[in-house]
Design a protein around this motif. Structure first.
Motif, PDB file in Angstrom:
ATOM      1  N   LEU A 161       0.785  -1.250   0.139  1.00  0.00           N
ATOM      2  CA  LEU A 161       0.209  -0.015   0.110  1.00  0.00           C
ATOM      3  C   LEU A 161       0.813   1.263   0.043  1.00  0.00           C
ATOM      4  O   LEU A 161       0.445   2.309  -0.761  1.00  0.00           O
ATOM      5  CB  LEU A 161      -0.867  -0.047   1.107  1.00  0.00           C
ATOM      6  CG  LEU A 161      -1.975   1.013   1.278  1.00  0.00           C
ATOM      7  CD1 LEU A 161      -2.892   1.353  -0.040  1.00  0.00           C
ATOM      8  CD2 LEU A 161      -2.876   1.110   2.336  1.00  0.00           C
ATOM      9  N   ASP A 162       2.067   1.278   0.735  1.00  0.00           N
ATOM     10  CA  ASP A 162       2.985   2.436   0.881  1.00  0.00           C
ATOM     11  C   ASP A 162       3.229   2.526  -0.871  1.00  0.00           C
ATOM     12  O   ASP A 162       3.439   3.501  -1.302  1.00  0.00           O
ATOM     13  CB  ASP A 162       4.132   2.099   1.401  1.00  0.00           C
ATOM     14  CG  ASP A 162       3.984   2.214   3.119  1.00  0.00           C
ATOM     15  OD1 ASP A 162       2.937   2.828   3.121  1.00  0.00           O
ATOM     16  OD2 ASP A 162       4.959   1.925   3.840  1.00  0.00           O
ATOM     17  N   SER A 163       3.898   1.454  -1.524  1.00  0.00           N
ATOM     18  CA  SER A 163       4.248   1.658  -2.865  1.00  0.00           C
ATOM     19  C   SER A 163       3.362   2.288  -3.760  1.00  0.00           C
ATOM     20  O   SER A 163       3.357   2.870  -4.565  1.00  0.00           O
ATOM     21  CB  SER A 163       4.863   0.275  -3.174  1.00  0.00           C
ATOM     22  OG  SER A 163       5.924  -0.113  -2.551  1.00  0.00           O
ATOM     23  N   VAL A 164       2.192   1.476  -3.728  1.00  0.00           N
ATOM     24  CA  VAL A 164       0.742   1.924  -4.408  1.00  0.00           C
ATOM     25  C   VAL A 164       0.547   3.490  -4.352  1.00  0.00           C
ATOM     26  O   VAL A 164       0.197   4.080  -5.143  1.00  0.00           O
ATOM     27  CB  VAL A 164      -0.174   1.076  -4.307  1.00  0.00           C
ATOM     28  CG1 VAL A 164      -1.538   1.572  -4.921  1.00  0.00           C
ATOM     29  CG2 VAL A 164      -0.104  -0.349  -4.754  1.00  0.00           C
ATOM     30  N   PRO A 182       2.475   6.080  10.563  1.00  0.00           N
ATOM     31  CA  PRO A 182       2.934   5.991   9.024  1.00  0.00           C
ATOM     32  C   PRO A 182       4.001   5.378   8.496  1.00  0.00           C
ATOM     33  O   PRO A 182       4.306   5.473   7.256  1.00  0.00           O
ATOM     34  CB  PRO A 182       2.670   7.669   8.833  1.00  0.00           C
ATOM     35  CG  PRO A 182       3.281   8.204  10.008  1.00  0.00           C
ATOM     36  CD  PRO A 182       2.703   7.328  10.952  1.00  0.00           C
ATOM     37  N   ARG A 183       4.803   5.074   9.443  1.00  0.00           N
ATOM     38  CA  ARG A 183       6.245   4.493   8.885  1.00  0.00           C
ATOM     39  C   ARG A 183       6.831   5.127   7.972  1.00  0.00           C
ATOM     40  O   ARG A 183       7.053   6.573   7.903  1.00  0.00           O
ATOM     41  CB  ARG A 183       5.949   3.085   8.578  1.00  0.00           C
ATOM     42  CG  ARG A 183       5.283   2.223   9.526  1.00  0.00           C
ATOM     43  CD  ARG A 183       4.711   0.730   8.817  1.00  0.00           C
ATOM     44  NE  ARG A 183       3.450   1.068   8.306  1.00  0.00           N
ATOM     45  CZ  ARG A 183       2.323   1.386   8.967  1.00  0.00           C
ATOM     46  NH1 ARG A 183       2.346   1.255  10.407  1.00  0.00           N
ATOM     47  NH2 ARG A 183       1.394   1.549   8.460  1.00  0.00           N
ATOM     48  N   GLY A 184       7.354   4.688   6.850  1.00  0.00           N
ATOM     49  CA  GLY A 184       8.403   5.028   5.825  1.00  0.00           C
ATOM     50  C   GLY A 184       7.652   6.177   5.035  1.00  0.00           C
ATOM     51  O   GLY A 184       7.901   7.132   4.552  1.00  0.00           O
ATOM     52  N   LEU A 185       6.102   5.889   4.765  1.00  0.00           N
ATOM     53  CA  LEU A 185       5.151   6.826   4.023  1.00  0.00           C
ATOM     54  C   LEU A 185       5.448   8.143   4.412  1.00  0.00           C
ATOM     55  O   LEU A 185       5.162   9.250   3.761  1.00  0.00           O
ATOM     56  CB  LEU A 185       3.934   6.270   3.629  1.00  0.00           C
ATOM     57  CG  LEU A 185       3.070   7.221   2.679  1.00  0.00           C
ATOM     58  CD1 LEU A 185       3.595   6.817   1.153  1.00  0.00           C
ATOM     59  CD2 LEU A 185       1.772   6.387   2.489  1.00  0.00           C
ATOM     60  N   GLY A 186       5.296   8.570   5.853  1.00  0.00           N
ATOM     61  CA  GLY A 186       5.433   9.665   6.426  1.00  0.00           C
ATOM     62  C   GLY A 186       6.299  10.650   6.063  1.00  0.00           C
ATOM     63  O   GLY A 186       6.231  11.683   6.312  1.00  0.00           O
ATOM     64  N   PRO A 231       8.553   9.785 -14.224  1.00  0.00           N
ATOM     65  CA  PRO A 231       7.606  10.463 -12.953  1.00  0.00           C
ATOM     66  C   PRO A 231       8.039   9.683 -12.082  1.00  0.00           C
ATOM     67  O   PRO A 231       8.164   8.364 -11.876  1.00  0.00           O
ATOM     68  CB  PRO A 231       6.383  10.411 -13.431  1.00  0.00           C
ATOM     69  CG  PRO A 231       6.260  10.485 -14.929  1.00  0.00           C
ATOM     70  CD  PRO A 231       7.510   9.868 -15.383  1.00  0.00           C
ATOM     71  N   LEU A 232       8.479  10.260 -10.780  1.00  0.00           N
ATOM     72  CA  LEU A 232       8.906   9.668  -9.533  1.00  0.00           C
ATOM     73  C   LEU A 232       8.065  10.138  -8.355  1.00  0.00           C
ATOM     74  O   LEU A 232       7.384  11.084  -8.490  1.00  0.00           O
ATOM     75  CB  LEU A 232      10.485  10.046  -9.289  1.00  0.00           C
ATOM     76  CG  LEU A 232      11.481   9.567 -10.219  1.00  0.00           C
ATOM     77  CD1 LEU A 232      12.670  10.102  -9.906  1.00  0.00           C
ATOM     78  CD2 LEU A 232      11.357   7.853 -10.317  1.00  0.00           C
ATOM     79  N   PRO A 233       7.954   9.247  -7.451  1.00  0.00           N
ATOM     80  CA  PRO A 233       6.993   9.423  -6.349  1.00  0.00           C
ATOM     81  C   PRO A 233       7.439  10.938  -5.517  1.00  0.00           C
ATOM     82  O   PRO A 233       8.531  11.006  -5.570  1.00  0.00           O
ATOM     83  CB  PRO A 233       7.295   8.167  -5.361  1.00  0.00           C
ATOM     84  CG  PRO A 233       7.607   7.180  -6.287  1.00  0.00           C
ATOM     85  CD  PRO A 233       8.607   7.903  -7.362  1.00  0.00           C
ATOM     86  N   ALA A 234       6.486  11.256  -4.978  1.00  0.00           N
ATOM     87  CA  ALA A 234       6.704  12.548  -3.660  1.00  0.00           C
ATOM     88  C   ALA A 234       8.048  12.096  -2.803  1.00  0.00           C
ATOM     89  O   ALA A 234       8.308  10.899  -2.525  1.00  0.00           O
ATOM     90  CB  ALA A 234       5.688  12.934  -3.152  1.00  0.00           C
ATOM     91  N   ASP A 256      10.826   0.724  -4.043  1.00  0.00           N
ATOM     92  CA  ASP A 256      10.212  -0.084  -5.108  1.00  0.00           C
ATOM     93  C   ASP A 256       9.524   0.525  -6.342  1.00  0.00           C
ATOM     94  O   ASP A 256       9.663   0.121  -7.128  1.00  0.00           O
ATOM     95  CB  ASP A 256       9.182  -1.214  -4.487  1.00  0.00           C
ATOM     96  CG  ASP A 256      10.128  -2.229  -3.548  1.00  0.00           C
ATOM     97  OD1 ASP A 256      11.250  -2.318  -3.542  1.00  0.00           O
ATOM     98  OD2 ASP A 256       9.211  -2.862  -2.714  1.00  0.00           O
ATOM     99  N   ALA A 257       8.792   1.590  -5.887  1.00  0.00           N
ATOM    100  CA  ALA A 257       8.061   2.466  -7.008  1.00  0.00           C
ATOM    101  C   ALA A 257       9.069   3.190  -7.787  1.00  0.00           C
ATOM    102  O   ALA A 257       8.837   3.239  -8.886  1.00  0.00           O
ATOM    103  CB  ALA A 257       7.057   3.499  -6.303  1.00  0.00           C
TER     104      ALA A 257
END
Length: 284
Positions: A161-164, A182-186, A231-234, A256-257
């Protein structure tokens, strides 16, 4: 999406939960909502997702389609997991065969492929949560709203879910979430909104999160001459590196994303090295 003087109260004559919220949420952003228990986080998320309407004020330019993972899953519905997902897919405008194919694919990715024919009422909390996540992702949402969506998921599903979420942001979608851990996503958020005393205010800087202090992931990659990365994640940064390469630094939750975006880009990219410590170029 813009909120103009939006207010919402608890019940027809109950107390105000949110008052005169003015807010603009831009495309391609990852937004975390924080606040004490009962402050109105779920109320704000339901308004953003269009599940509830404001008692006063206006919400305009909501992205479509919208995916919403509620805090509480409606397990009392008399449907199997696949039946429920197929129905929600059709609500999103997907044809029956397409809805079923996507439902099966998301259940498989989330580790719940064996529960497609299980009635919702017989699912464990964790598996029901996976079904809730799957329904929100069926139509590749331009707005993804996650209310404690990680609660009850196993480690692999939480990481997915973090990756998605990062993938949706990289694709230009908006992701708004509430998560007490929120772990790493935060560490990758673009904005933090705090709710207190019926008001919504923007925090200065990111909120603290579990996993702070973990080293970022460094990727050394090479693409066509003069090409910028796809395009890369925030929360991801990239700078030129020796020999025509680029050094990409990413929070662990979205690494991973990043790799998936590089390896599936239309222009061919080569990944030469991936390492936990930042600032060290690998061989190759």
């Amino acid at each position: 999406m813009r909120l103009s003087r939006v207010s919402r109260r608890r019940g027809a004559r109950g107390p105000w939960v949110l008052r005169e919220v003015d807010l603009e949420v831009t495309a391609g952003s990852l937004v975390r909502v924080t606040g004490a228990n009962g402050a109105g986080k779920t109320t704000l998320l339901r308004l953003l997702a269009g599940v509830d309407a404001p008692d006063a004020g206006r919400i305009v330019d909501r992205p479509r389609p919208t995916g919403f993972v509620p805090e509480h899953f409606p397990a009392e519905l008399p449907l199997t997991a696949l039946g429920y997902l197929g129905h929600l897919g059709r609500v999103h405008g997907l044809r029956g065969a397409v809805a079923r194919e996507r439902a099966e694919r998301w259940l498989e990715r989330l580790g719940a492929a064996g529960y497609g024919r299980t009635p919702l009422a017989e699912l464990s909390k964790g598996t029901a949560r996976k079904v809730a996540v799957a329904q929100a992702l069926l139509a590749d949402p331009a707005l993804l709203v996650l209310d404690e969506a990680w609660s009850g998921l196993d480690r692999e599903a939480r990481a997915l879910l973090d990756s998605v979420a990062a993938e949706r942001v990289a694709a230009g979608a908006t992701v708004v979430f509430v998560d007490h851990a929120p772990r790493g996503l935060g560490s990758a958020v673009d904005r933090v909104l705090r709710i207190a005393d019926t008001r919504v205010a923007e925090e200065e800087g990111p909120a603290p999160a579990d996993g702070v202090g973990q080293p970022p992931v460094t990727v050394i990659a090479e693409g066509p001459p003069g090409a910028a990365p796809p395009p890369l994640p925030a929360g991801v940064r990239w700078v030129p590196a020796p020999r025509g390469r680029v050094r990409i630094t990413a929070p662990p939750a979205v690494s991973d994303a990043v790799l998936r975006s590089l390896l599936t880009a239309g222009a061919r990219w080569h990944v030469h090295a991936v390492s936990p410590p930042a600032g060290r170029e690998g061989p190759g």
